[in-house]
Design a protein around this motif. Structure first.
Motif, PDB file in Angstrom:
ATOM      1  N   GLU A 193       0.862  -1.185   0.000  1.00  0.00           N
ATOM      2  CA  GLU A 193       0.000   0.000   0.000  1.00  0.00           C
ATOM      3  C   GLU A 193       0.896   1.232   0.000  1.00  0.00           C
ATOM      4  N   HIS A 320       2.892   0.015   3.370  1.00  0.00           N
ATOM      5  CA  HIS A 320       2.629  -1.202   4.126  1.00  0.00           C
ATOM      6  C   HIS A 320       2.909  -2.385   3.232  1.00  0.00           C
ATOM      7  N   GLU A 447       1.867  -7.833   7.890  1.00  0.00           N
ATOM      8  CA  GLU A 447       1.945  -6.495   7.333  1.00  0.00           C
ATOM      9  C   GLU A 447       3.128  -5.776   7.981  1.00  0.00           C
TER      10      GLU A 447
HETATM   11 MG    MG Z   1      -2.666  -1.614   5.668  1.00  0.00          MG
END
Ligand code: MG
Ligand code: ADP
Length: 696
Positions: A193, A320, A447
């Motif tokens: 991300e 991320h 993550e």
């Molecule tokens: Mg995230």
């Protein structure tokens, strides 16, 4: 939807195009190369090159380039046209298998950290057939790895591919022990991300610091920042929406699966999330995404800021890195399974990651280190510089039960004996997502949230792949010779939890208590890049990378040097840009405003001694500030002059970090104070409010 379908991959020489355009045997040979990561033979490369060229010409391409990722972190291209001349001076289009497979850029000015002296500048690029060629700006881009003639990696793709191989080798040893013999390949998957800011281009053009350094070097805080939290997921403004639409479409054409676009926390901040892909493709695609964000923003009269901290006091930008393990059959190996045996395999992989993160906190931290990211890690918004893992309450309780060999009371109120037999079925996301953790398990993937928004995602994934390969290799060594598989397996899981549970933390990572607690647990806290980078050449880490064939010791030393050099250069450029802006813009503003005030005070006196308390107070405040301004300009100028540019790089970097950055900060405090006291039309630069609210 149909539009997306016809756009998606339309500029990519993908599977479908290959099947359509290549002779069957060539297609099958290429597929085999792609699936097994083996070498491409010239008799296969020639027809592939020809088909690729014809396809590219039909799509309007005129040039081709070996697109690669040198150690600067951005992508490099050297364009060659398809044209060649035949004997009678007529133009032909030519592109051979040799040119496809191997290029020789004269890349003498790209950094190599001493690996390749400039006089023997020639490295070569080799096509990575696992990543499709694509057309961008009328140029056929061939994703390649970049090596020196002695085989040393000069880029980010080569070690990434090597780390994927290491992970594949070790993960398959484990799967085999669980009876998964049909699996041909295991690879990591990544969805990254990407956060970014958009501001008006006119504003951007007026700020030399944004142009040269990507961040503002001063700027008083705006009256309204992100305090109201009204931007996050808020309505997207029409100009931003037009930008996002074009960005999505251009990304889709290049086969980049852009999925979600939304506003982020700070005003002017946004995020793009793609659908996850194999790690090396995801890495290529993230580079393309960053590049397109910048160029498309320009087309819309905007500037895209990818820096980790463009505005002080305003939320920074990160990436991320969602990471998981997948088989060639499409099974996500970090998905808890349905049967006890699947679950044991899941638990073993889970504890492998836990062990890896604990053993190699240093490398994970170093893999995201940059001058830009230092402003973010440790601030009160992004994850702190201390690495820990969030597992969620339920999974943590399960691990505790396993460690202590006791019953686990599941949320459904059923008691279960866990160990070699059963693992309760636990729902995903039973606890609130912890947004403060640097490394969080989110149901079927991890993550990693410490990545800076501007960096390549290659390094952190090279590290993740390698350290998990290392845990798995240790487990496989024991289990492959085990006489009592179930018992040894349970022992490994239990012992690993026991030895590495210090890395698990489900609380608030921003709190002061956590910093103390982390220290008590003996976790590393490497607050700056200069603290982190030396770990790349720590003997334990050299041994790790050499064992798995990811980096040689020489390659690690060269990367270490390049990172330090980049760090010094970044701060040097920031310091001289700051001085330039202060000398040419701030000082004239300050003088002009003081002149105006002094003139008014004099005139008032002349007219009849009218009171001028306001003007006099203001003038003396600004005078005092301009005295400090002078002092800190002098201090910073002197430090920049004495900064060492040769000799010991680590010492130089330390000096930039401890001395120059500190003085820049001091100077900035004075400038911000002046900005707050001087009339807007006297101030030479756009303010934070001007920039943050510039897009409507
Ligand atoms: Mg995230
Ligand atoms: P959210 O975080 O909002 O719940 P998702 O979990 O669907 O959203 O995805 C967040 C990011 O994680 C996306 O970029 C997605 O592609 C990625 N992702 C999802 N599954 C995986 C996986 N198995 N491996 C790697 N990345 C993944």
């Amino acid at each position: 939807m149909n539009e997306i379908k016809s756009l998606f991959g339309s500029m990519v020489f993908n599977e479908e195009v290959m099947r359509e355009r290549l002779p069957k045997d060539v297609y099958l040979a290429l597929k085999k190369t792609m699936a097994q990561g083996t070498h491409l033979k010239l008799e296969v490369a020639n027809p592939v090159a020809n088909a690729m060229k014809n396809w590219a010409l039909e799509k309007g391409a005129t040039h081709y380039t070996h697109w690669f990722q040198p150690m600067t972190g951005i992508t490099a291209e050297k364009h060659d046209s398809f044209i060649s001349l035949n004997g009678d001076g007529k133009a032909l289009t030519e592109f051979s298998g040799r040119e496809l497979v191997r290029g020789e850029p004269d890349a003498s000015s790209l950094p190599s950290g001493g690996l390749r002296a400039t006089f023997e500048a020639r490295g070569y690029t080799a096509w990575d057939p696992t990543s499709y060629a694509f057309i961008k700006d009328r140029t056929l881009c061939i994703p390649t790895a970049f090596c020196s003639y002695s085989g040393q990696a000069l880029d980010k793709k080569t070690p990434l591919l090597r780390s994927m191989e290491a992970l594949d080798t070790q993960a398959k040893r484990i799967l085999k022990l669980f009876g998964n013999k049909g699996v041909k390949r295991v690879f990591s998957t990544v969805g990254s991300e990407q956060e970014y800011f958009l501001i008006d281009r006119e504003m951007w053009l007026k700020r030399l610091d944004l142009i040269c350094c990507g961040r503002t070097l001063f700027g008083a805080r705006p009256p309204k920042g992100q305090e109201m939290d009204d931007h996050y997921f808020g309505a997207i403004k029409p100009r931003v929406s037009a930008f996002m639409k074009e960005l999505d479409e251009e990304l889709w054409k290049l086969g980049v699966p852009a999925k979600t676009e939304h506003n982020e926390t700070a005003p002017g901040q946004h995020e793009l999330a793609p659908i996850y892909e194999t790690t090396n493709i995801a890495t290529d695609h993230n580079q393309i995404t960053m590049e397109l964000m910048k160029s498309i923003a320009t087309k819309h009269g905007l500037a895209c800021l990818l820096h980790e901290k463009p505005f002080e006091g305003v939320n920074g930008s990160g990436k991320h890195n969602n990471w998981s393990l997948s088989t060639d059959k499409g099974t996500n190996l970090l998905e808890p399974g349905d049967t006890p045996y699947d679950n044991l395999q899941f638990l073993l992989l889970l504890v492998a990651v836990i062990k890896a993160v604990d053993d190699y906190q240093d490398l994970l931290r170093a893999s995201v280190a940059s001058a830009g990211n230092d402003h973010r890690l440790g601030g009160n918004e992004a994850p702190p510089a201390v690495i820990s893992i969030f597992l969620g309450e339920e999974l943590t309780e399960i691990l505790e039960a396993i460690e202590n060999g006791c019953m686990y009371h599941s949320k459904e109120k059923t008691d279960m004996q866990i160990g070699a037999s059963v693992l309760p079925h636990f729902p995903k996301d039973v606890t609130d997502r912890n947004r403060t953790s640097p490394f969080a398990f989110t149901g079927n993937k991890f993550e990693f949230r410490m990545l800076g928004s501007a960096s390549s995602i290659a390094e952190p994934n090279i590290v993740l792949n390698t350290i998990v390969a290392e845990s798995l290799s240790g487990f496989a060594d024991i289990l492959e010779v085990s006489k009592n598989f179930d018992k040894d397996l349970t022992d490994i899981i239990r012992n690993t939890i026991r030895e590495h549970k210090r890395i698990i933390f489900n609380g608030n990572n921003y709190s002061g208590q956590w910093a103390k607690e982390a220290e008590r647990r003996g976790l590393l806290n490497l607050s700056t890049t200069v603290d982190a980078i030396p770990y790349f050449i720590h003997p334990k880490n050299i041994a790790l990378f050499e064992k798995h064939g990811v980096f040689t010791e020489t390659e690690l030393h060269s990367r270490y040097e390049i990172m330090l050099e980049n760090y010094c250069k970044t701060i040097y450029i920031e310091a001289i840009t700051l001085l330039d802006m202060v000398n040419k813009g701030v000082i004239p503003s300050v003088i002009k405003y003081q002149n105006e005030l002094a003139g008014l005070i004099c005139r008032k006196k002349e007219i009849g001694n009218l009171p001028s308390v306001l003007e006099e107070n203001l003038l003396s405040r600004i005078s005092a500030l301009s005295q400090s301004l002078d002092k800190w300009i002098y201090e910073l100028e002197r430090s920049v002059k004495t900064a060492k540019t040769n000799g010991n790089l680590l010492e130089a970097a330390r000096y930039y970090c401890d001395t120059i950055l500190k003085k820049m900060r001091q100077l900035r405090i004075v400038v911000d104070e002046l900005e707050a006291n001087i009339g807007v039309e006297y101030w030479a630069y756009p303010t934070y409010a001007d920039m943050l609210y510039s897009v409507n």
